[in-house]
Write a protein that holds these residues in place. Structure first.
Motif, mmCIF file in Angstrom:
data_model
loop_
_atom_site.group_PDB
_atom_site.id
_atom_site.type_symbol
_atom_site.label_atom_id
_atom_site.label_comp_id
_atom_site.label_asym_id
_atom_site.label_seq_id
_atom_site.Cartn_x
_atom_site.Cartn_y
_atom_site.Cartn_z
ATOM 1 N N GLU A 1 0.813 -1.225 0.000
ATOM 2 C CA GLU A 1 0.000 0.000 0.000
ATOM 3 C C GLU A 1 0.840 1.266 0.000
ATOM 4 O O GLU A 1 0.360 2.325 -0.397
ATOM 5 C CB GLU A 1 -0.963 0.005 1.196
ATOM 6 N N LYS A 2 2.114 1.173 0.400
ATOM 7 C CA LYS A 2 2.956 2.373 0.399
ATOM 8 C C LYS A 2 3.200 2.894 -1.013
ATOM 9 O O LYS A 2 3.630 4.024 -1.184
ATOM 10 C CB LYS A 2 4.271 2.127 1.130
ATOM 11 N N PHE A 3 2.873 2.090 -2.022
ATOM 12 C CA PHE A 3 3.039 2.516 -3.405
ATOM 13 C C PHE A 3 1.735 3.003 -4.029
ATOM 14 O O PHE A 3 1.703 3.378 -5.199
ATOM 15 C CB PHE A 3 3.648 1.378 -4.237
ATOM 16 N N GLU A 4 0.656 2.982 -3.238
ATOM 17 C CA GLU A 4 -0.636 3.482 -3.705
ATOM 18 C C GLU A 4 -0.581 4.999 -3.882
ATOM 19 O O GLU A 4 0.268 5.673 -3.302
ATOM 20 C CB GLU A 4 -1.747 3.164 -2.692
ATOM 21 N N GLU A 5 -1.526 5.522 -4.609
ATOM 22 C CA GLU A 5 -1.683 6.970 -4.769
ATOM 23 C C GLU A 5 -1.931 7.573 -3.392
ATOM 24 O O GLU A 5 -2.545 6.956 -2.521
ATOM 25 C CB GLU A 5 -2.859 7.211 -5.737
ATOM 26 N N GLY A 6 -1.439 8.780 -3.163
ATOM 27 C CA GLY A 6 -1.472 9.421 -1.851
ATOM 28 C C GLY A 6 -2.845 9.509 -1.219
ATOM 29 O O GLY A 6 -3.009 9.248 -0.018
ATOM 30 N N LYS A 7 -3.861 9.886 -2.013
ATOM 31 C CA LYS A 7 -5.210 10.014 -1.452
ATOM 32 C C LYS A 7 -5.733 8.671 -0.964
ATOM 33 O O LYS A 7 -6.418 8.602 0.051
ATOM 34 C CB LYS A 7 -6.170 10.620 -2.481
ATOM 35 N N LYS A 8 -5.404 7.609 -1.669
ATOM 36 C CA LYS A 8 -5.850 6.273 -1.250
ATOM 37 C C LYS A 8 -5.161 5.879 0.055
ATOM 38 O O LYS A 8 -5.799 5.311 0.946
ATOM 39 C CB LYS A 8 -5.569 5.242 -2.343
ATOM 40 N N GLN A 9 -3.873 6.194 0.180
ATOM 41 C CA GLN A 9 -3.165 5.885 1.416
ATOM 42 C C GLN A 9 -3.791 6.629 2.600
ATOM 43 O O GLN A 9 -4.011 6.038 3.664
ATOM 44 C CB GLN A 9 -1.690 6.278 1.309
ATOM 45 N N LEU A 10 -4.087 7.906 2.399
ATOM 46 C CA LEU A 10 -4.705 8.688 3.464
ATOM 47 C C LEU A 10 -6.082 8.135 3.800
ATOM 48 O O LEU A 10 -6.431 7.979 4.971
ATOM 49 C CB LEU A 10 -4.812 10.166 3.065
ATOM 50 N N PHE A 11 -6.871 7.816 2.783
ATOM 51 C CA PHE A 11 -8.203 7.287 3.043
ATOM 52 C C PHE A 11 -8.143 5.964 3.818
ATOM 53 O O PHE A 11 -8.964 5.710 4.695
ATOM 54 C CB PHE A 11 -9.001 7.122 1.748
ATOM 55 N N ASN A 12 -7.142 5.137 3.522
ATOM 56 C CA ASN A 12 -6.987 3.885 4.267
ATOM 57 C C ASN A 12 -6.736 4.159 5.756
ATOM 58 O O ASN A 12 -7.254 3.442 6.616
ATOM 59 C CB ASN A 12 -5.861 3.035 3.685
ATOM 60 N N LEU A 13 -5.966 5.197 6.058
ATOM 61 C CA LEU A 13 -5.753 5.564 7.470
ATOM 62 C C LEU A 13 -7.049 6.039 8.113
ATOM 63 O O LEU A 13 -7.329 5.726 9.272
ATOM 64 C CB LEU A 13 -4.679 6.649 7.588
ATOM 65 N N ILE A 14 -7.840 6.795 7.345
ATOM 66 C CA ILE A 14 -9.128 7.283 7.860
ATOM 67 C C ILE A 14 -10.060 6.095 8.122
ATOM 68 O O ILE A 14 -10.746 6.043 9.147
ATOM 69 C CB ILE A 14 -9.774 8.284 6.866
ATOM 70 N N LYS A 15 -10.071 5.122 7.205
ATOM 71 C CA LYS A 15 -10.894 3.924 7.415
ATOM 72 C C LYS A 15 -10.450 3.169 8.656
ATOM 73 O O LYS A 15 -11.268 2.606 9.375
ATOM 74 C CB LYS A 15 -10.857 3.006 6.189
ATOM 75 N N ASP A 16 -9.147 3.178 8.933
ATOM 76 C CA ASP A 16 -8.650 2.529 10.145
ATOM 77 C C ASP A 16 -9.151 3.231 11.405
ATOM 78 O O ASP A 16 -9.476 2.573 12.398
ATOM 79 C CB ASP A 16 -7.117 2.481 10.159
ATOM 80 N N PHE A 17 -9.200 4.561 11.371
ATOM 81 C CA PHE A 17 -9.794 5.275 12.511
ATOM 82 C C PHE A 17 -11.231 4.802 12.706
ATOM 83 O O PHE A 17 -11.670 4.539 13.822
ATOM 84 C CB PHE A 17 -9.789 6.796 12.285
ATOM 85 N N ASP A 18 -11.965 4.699 11.607
ATOM 86 C CA ASP A 18 -13.364 4.281 11.667
ATOM 87 C C ASP A 18 -13.496 2.861 12.227
ATOM 88 O O ASP A 18 -14.358 2.599 13.074
ATOM 89 C CB ASP A 18 -13.967 4.371 10.256
ATOM 90 N N THR A 19 -12.646 1.956 11.782
ATOM 91 C CA THR A 19 -12.665 0.585 12.304
ATOM 92 C C THR A 19 -12.389 0.577 13.805
ATOM 93 O O THR A 19 -13.044 -0.136 14.567
ATOM 94 C CB THR A 19 -11.626 -0.278 11.569
ATOM 95 N N GLN A 20 -11.432 1.384 14.229
ATOM 96 C CA GLN A 20 -11.094 1.438 15.651
ATOM 97 C C GLN A 20 -12.274 1.914 16.498
ATOM 98 O O GLN A 20 -12.441 1.481 17.641
ATOM 99 C CB GLN A 20 -9.891 2.354 15.874
ATOM 100 N N LEU A 21 -13.092 2.788 15.932
ATOM 101 C CA LEU A 21 -14.242 3.299 16.681
ATOM 102 C C LEU A 21 -15.211 2.181 17.076
ATOM 103 O O LEU A 21 -15.882 2.271 18.108
ATOM 104 C CB LEU A 21 -14.979 4.372 15.883
ATOM 105 N N LEU A 22 -15.289 1.133 16.269
ATOM 106 C CA LEU A 22 -16.146 -0.008 16.621
ATOM 107 C C LEU A 22 -15.778 -0.575 17.989
ATOM 108 O O LEU A 22 -16.643 -0.853 18.819
ATOM 109 C CB LEU A 22 -16.002 -1.122 15.585
ATOM 110 N N PHE A 23 -14.494 -0.721 18.209
ATOM 111 C CA PHE A 23 -14.017 -1.307 19.456
ATOM 112 C C PHE A 23 -14.104 -0.310 20.596
ATOM 113 O O PHE A 23 -14.390 -0.690 21.732
ATOM 114 C CB PHE A 23 -12.586 -1.830 19.269
ATOM 115 N N VAL A 24 -13.882 0.958 20.294
ATOM 116 C CA VAL A 24 -13.967 1.988 21.323
ATOM 117 C C VAL A 24 -15.399 2.076 21.847
ATOM 118 O O VAL A 24 -15.624 2.106 23.058
ATOM 119 C CB VAL A 24 -13.464 3.355 20.800
ATOM 120 N N THR A 25 -16.380 2.112 20.940
ATOM 121 C CA THR A 25 -17.775 2.216 21.389
ATOM 122 C C THR A 25 -18.192 0.985 22.191
ATOM 123 O O THR A 25 -18.891 1.104 23.202
ATOM 124 C CB THR A 25 -18.751 2.444 20.220
#
Length: 180
Positions: free
Chosen positions: A105-129
């Motif tokens: 994924e480090k070779f993906e386009e920059g916006k996709k890499q950033l969006f993947n990090l944002i999706k990870d924040f979202d996934t983490q929220l499942l466990f936090v809630t």
């Protein structure tokens, strides 16, 4: 079997039991494992991202890493203070994380890499809630407070990232309400 090995085996049995019950401590084990993996993923993106998203990560990556590590430490300190087990080995982190890694994924386009990090924040929220609900049931008020702080901080990071990418707040994400 040595006494230290015996104690460790007892801890593993208890952790397995807690993860099948589930308890706030077990759910927080997932949170801390996710935080560590996310720190690694942010670090990867920070060093390999290209394009216009480089500016956004230059402004946010170090803060994300610092804040996630602070949450990792403070949450673990609370759990240990309550006699709970926490993931302390690479094997446990690998077992408990729900974030996916892919070195390519480090070779993906920059916006996709950033969006993947944002999706990870979202996934983490499942466990936090879920951990917040369990900690409330178990009357672990200090843990509830720290988890609510983590929740608010992650929601803010999702908002900032989605806005930068030009997406609607929940665009492309599965909100925690959708997953319950």
């Amino acid at each position: 079997m040595s006494i230290t090995e015996e104690k460790y085996q007892q801890e593993l049995v208890q952790a397995d039991k807690d993860h099948h019950t589930p308890t706030a401590g077990a759910m927080v084990g997932h949170i801390t494992a996710n935080l560590l993996v996310h720190i690694l993923k942010i670090t990867q993106v920070k060093w390999f991202i290209t394009g216009e998203t480089t500016v956004f990560l230059a402004q946010n990556a170090d803060n994300w890493i610092e804040k996630e590590y602070e949450f990792f430490n403070s949450i673990n300190k609370l759990l240990v203070g309550e006699g709970e087990t926490i993931p302390t080995t690479t094997q446990q982190v690998t077992e408990y994380t729900m974030l996916e890694e892919n070195g390519a994924e480090k070779f993906e386009e920059g916006k996709k890499q950033l969006f993947n990090l944002i999706k990870d924040f979202d996934t983490q929220l499942l466990f936090v809630t879920r951990a917040i609900k369990l900690a409330k049931q178990e009357k672990k008020d200090v843990l509830v407070s720290k988890l609510c702080e983590l929740y608010g901080w992650m929601k803010e990071q999702i908002f900032k990232g989605q806005r930068f990418l030009g997406y609607e707040l929940a665009g492309g994400l599965n909100t925690e309400e959708d997953k319950e």
